[in-house]
Design a protein around this motif. Structure first.
Motif, PDB file in Angstrom:
ATOM      1  N   LEU A 161     -28.184   4.947 -24.072  1.00  0.00           N
ATOM      2  CA  LEU A 161     -27.063   4.260 -24.690  1.00  0.00           C
ATOM      3  C   LEU A 161     -26.372   3.673 -23.463  1.00  0.00           C
ATOM      4  CD1 LEU A 161     -25.261   3.596 -27.286  1.00  0.00           C
ATOM      5  CD2 LEU A 161     -24.031   5.754 -26.834  1.00  0.00           C
ATOM      6  N   GLU A 162     -25.950   2.335 -23.348  1.00  0.00           N
ATOM      7  CA  GLU A 162     -25.205   1.797 -22.552  1.00  0.00           C
ATOM      8  C   GLU A 162     -25.630   1.980 -20.922  1.00  0.00           C
ATOM      9  OE1 GLU A 162     -22.764  -0.718 -22.538  1.00  0.00           O
ATOM     10  OE2 GLU A 162     -23.395  -0.942 -24.456  1.00  0.00           O
ATOM     11  N   GLY A 163     -26.983   2.334 -20.744  1.00  0.00           N
ATOM     12  CA  GLY A 163     -27.656   2.576 -19.491  1.00  0.00           C
ATOM     13  C   GLY A 163     -28.912   2.833 -19.389  1.00  0.00           C
ATOM     14  N   ILE A 164     -29.665   3.019 -18.176  1.00  0.00           N
ATOM     15  CA  ILE A 164     -31.042   3.289 -18.236  1.00  0.00           C
ATOM     16  C   ILE A 164     -31.251   4.411 -17.375  1.00  0.00           C
ATOM     17  CG2 ILE A 164     -31.504   0.882 -18.043  1.00  0.00           C
ATOM     18  CD1 ILE A 164     -31.725   0.539 -15.151  1.00  0.00           C
ATOM     19  N   LEU A 165     -32.378   4.923 -17.732  1.00  0.00           N
ATOM     20  CA  LEU A 165     -33.109   5.910 -17.116  1.00  0.00           C
ATOM     21  C   LEU A 165     -34.328   5.473 -16.179  1.00  0.00           C
ATOM     22  CD1 LEU A 165     -34.360   9.009 -16.786  1.00  0.00           C
ATOM     23  CD2 LEU A 165     -35.693   8.300 -18.979  1.00  0.00           C
ATOM     24  N   MET A 166     -34.518   6.122 -15.004  1.00  0.00           N
ATOM     25  CA  MET A 166     -35.430   5.731 -13.921  1.00  0.00           C
ATOM     26  C   MET A 166     -36.168   6.988 -13.621  1.00  0.00           C
ATOM     27  SD  MET A 166     -35.599   2.346 -14.103  1.00  0.00           S
ATOM     28  CE  MET A 166     -35.784   1.336 -12.675  1.00  0.00           C
TER      29      MET A 166
ATOM     30  N   TYR B  70     -35.505  11.973 -11.369  1.00  0.00           N
ATOM     31  CA  TYR B  70     -35.231  10.779 -12.387  1.00  0.00           C
ATOM     32  C   TYR B  70     -33.483  10.723 -12.346  1.00  0.00           C
ATOM     33  CZ  TYR B  70     -33.556  14.487 -15.666  1.00  0.00           C
ATOM     34  OH  TYR B  70     -33.011  15.609 -16.245  1.00  0.00           O
ATOM     35  N   SER B  71     -33.052   9.672 -12.527  1.00  0.00           N
ATOM     36  CA  SER B  71     -31.751   9.376 -12.443  1.00  0.00           C
ATOM     37  C   SER B  71     -31.429   8.597 -13.771  1.00  0.00           C
ATOM     38  CB  SER B  71     -31.352   8.517 -11.141  1.00  0.00           C
ATOM     39  OG  SER B  71     -31.934   7.302 -11.388  1.00  0.00           O
ATOM     40  N   VAL B  72     -30.237   8.424 -14.218  1.00  0.00           N
ATOM     41  CA  VAL B  72     -29.524   7.730 -15.483  1.00  0.00           C
ATOM     42  C   VAL B  72     -28.254   7.516 -14.945  1.00  0.00           C
ATOM     43  CG1 VAL B  72     -28.751   8.296 -17.842  1.00  0.00           C
ATOM     44  CG2 VAL B  72     -30.399   9.750 -16.938  1.00  0.00           C
ATOM     45  N   ALA B  73     -28.337   6.057 -15.201  1.00  0.00           N
ATOM     46  CA  ALA B  73     -27.029   5.184 -14.911  1.00  0.00           C
ATOM     47  C   ALA B  73     -26.195   4.944 -16.136  1.00  0.00           C
ATOM     48  CB  ALA B  73     -27.168   4.048 -13.822  1.00  0.00           C
TER      49      ALA B  73
ATOM     50  N   TYR C  89     -27.250  12.619 -23.072  1.00  0.00           N
ATOM     51  CA  TYR C  89     -26.280  12.538 -22.065  1.00  0.00           C
ATOM     52  C   TYR C  89     -25.408  11.460 -22.211  1.00  0.00           C
ATOM     53  CZ  TYR C  89     -24.694  11.831 -17.251  1.00  0.00           C
ATOM     54  OH  TYR C  89     -24.176  11.532 -16.135  1.00  0.00           O
ATOM     55  N   SER C  90     -26.315  10.272 -22.482  1.00  0.00           N
ATOM     56  CA  SER C  90     -25.462   8.947 -22.298  1.00  0.00           C
ATOM     57  C   SER C  90     -24.514   8.796 -23.548  1.00  0.00           C
ATOM     58  CB  SER C  90     -26.485   7.713 -22.471  1.00  0.00           C
ATOM     59  OG  SER C  90     -27.336   7.916 -23.527  1.00  0.00           O
ATOM     60  N   SER C  91     -24.990   9.394 -24.627  1.00  0.00           N
ATOM     61  CA  SER C  91     -23.985   9.217 -25.791  1.00  0.00           C
ATOM     62  C   SER C  91     -22.947  10.110 -25.663  1.00  0.00           C
ATOM     63  CB  SER C  91     -25.039   9.522 -27.140  1.00  0.00           C
ATOM     64  OG  SER C  91     -25.404  11.083 -27.238  1.00  0.00           O
ATOM     65  N   SER C  92     -22.856  11.156 -24.877  1.00  0.00           N
ATOM     66  CA  SER C  92     -21.701  11.942 -24.482  1.00  0.00           C
ATOM     67  C   SER C  92     -20.563  11.137 -24.180  1.00  0.00           C
ATOM     68  CB  SER C  92     -22.097  13.215 -23.709  1.00  0.00           C
ATOM     69  OG  SER C  92     -22.297  12.679 -22.285  1.00  0.00           O
TER      70      SER C  92
ATOM     71  N   ARG D  83     -28.555  -4.287 -28.175  1.00  0.00           N
ATOM     72  CA  ARG D  83     -27.807  -3.819 -26.988  1.00  0.00           C
ATOM     73  C   ARG D  83     -28.637  -2.975 -26.022  1.00  0.00           C
ATOM     74  NH1 ARG D  83     -24.312  -5.384 -23.161  1.00  0.00           N
ATOM     75  NH2 ARG D  83     -22.879  -3.775 -22.365  1.00  0.00           N
ATOM     76  N   LEU D  84     -29.346  -1.699 -26.778  1.00  0.00           N
ATOM     77  CA  LEU D  84     -30.338  -1.081 -26.191  1.00  0.00           C
ATOM     78  C   LEU D  84     -31.591  -1.890 -25.609  1.00  0.00           C
ATOM     79  CD1 LEU D  84     -30.548   2.078 -25.883  1.00  0.00           C
ATOM     80  CD2 LEU D  84     -32.152   2.037 -27.950  1.00  0.00           C
ATOM     81  N   TYR D  85     -32.078  -3.088 -26.360  1.00  0.00           N
ATOM     82  CA  TYR D  85     -33.093  -3.683 -25.685  1.00  0.00           C
ATOM     83  C   TYR D  85     -32.748  -4.407 -24.678  1.00  0.00           C
ATOM     84  CZ  TYR D  85     -36.124  -3.424 -29.937  1.00  0.00           C
ATOM     85  OH  TYR D  85     -36.918  -2.995 -31.233  1.00  0.00           O
ATOM     86  N   GLN D  86     -31.471  -5.020 -24.728  1.00  0.00           N
ATOM     87  CA  GLN D  86     -31.033  -5.652 -23.343  1.00  0.00           C
ATOM     88  C   GLN D  86     -31.049  -4.716 -22.153  1.00  0.00           C
ATOM     89  OE1 GLN D  86     -27.385  -7.037 -24.782  1.00  0.00           O
ATOM     90  NE2 GLN D  86     -27.770  -8.943 -25.331  1.00  0.00           N
ATOM     91  N   TYR D  87     -30.842  -3.349 -22.254  1.00  0.00           N
ATOM     92  CA  TYR D  87     -30.886  -2.570 -21.002  1.00  0.00           C
ATOM     93  C   TYR D  87     -32.277  -2.356 -20.739  1.00  0.00           C
ATOM     94  CZ  TYR D  87     -25.973  -1.507 -20.659  1.00  0.00           C
ATOM     95  OH  TYR D  87     -24.694  -1.617 -20.380  1.00  0.00           O
TER      96      TYR D  87
END
Length: 205
Positions: A11-16, A22-25, A75-78, A169-173
């Motif tokens: 949600l409004e970011g990406i996981l790599m 791993y990291s999440v932005a 985590y992102s939705s929090s 929006r999720l597809y864009q990320y």
């Protein structure tokens, strides 16, 4: 060059993810970007040698990826949780499971999603092919039709959910994640200018 890096949209970011890191932005409501990095110290595949056997490792990786995906989505939705009064259902879950209530809900959601995916993408095409067996005697043709039905259902599913604002929006990320990995695998420095030039689709997705 293959980088070993994979990822997904949250949600409004990406996981790599790369190996055991791993990291999440996540872009927060105020526009700032929160970046967190973790190590996977004690995964199932690291603990047990048989989990790295051919075929078994694919199943294990799939389950671990699902688990990590759910964890990072939560985590992102929090950052976007609205303050709402707890419902009776929330109170019952809290009473029954305590601090693990959220984990229980996530697990049930994941199981339900898997069952729905199996029903929609496996069982439905199978029953369609069984029904066609009563009219078409050529087994090869029935198998081809079943495959076409599977692909059609999948494409329709992806297209229909993309009409939802949040999913679009999720597809864009997700596309942004592809662009980042393509940038790295073409030997370019990872910066906004190079990422913008990179291709939106990725061959391994």
């Amino acid at each position: 060059v293959y980088s070993g890096i994979g990822g997904q949209a949250v949600l409004e970011g990406i996981l790599m993810k790369n190996k055991n890191e791993y990291s999440v932005a996540v872009r927060k409501p105020d526009g700032t970007i929160e970046v967190q990095k973790w190590d996977i110290e004690d995964s199932f595949s690291n603990r047990y040698a048989f989990a790295r056997w051919p075929f078994v490792r694919g199943v294990v990786n799939f389950v671990e990826s699902l688990s990590l995906g759910m964890k990072t989505l939560t985590y992102s939705s929090s950052f976007y949780e609205e303050e709402e009064a707890a419902t009776k259902g929330d109170q019952l879950l809290e009473k029954a499971f305590g601090n693990k209530a959220e984990a229980v809900v996530n697990t049930v959601t994941m199981i339900f999603s898997l069952l729905l995916a199996v029903a929609l993408f496996m069982l439905l095409p199978y029953f369609v092919s069984e029904w066609l067996n009563g009219f078409i005697l050529n087994d090869s043709l029935v198998t081809i039709i079943e495959g076409v039905v599977r692909i059609t259902i999948f494409v329709l599913y992806v297209c229909l959910i993309s009409l939802l604002k949040d999913i679009k929006r999720l597809y864009q990320y997700h596309g942004a994640e592809h662009k980042c990995i393509n940038c790295i695998e073409r030997g370019r420095n990872l910066n906004i200018e190079n990422v913008k030039k990179s291709f939106r689709l990725h061959r391994r997705c």
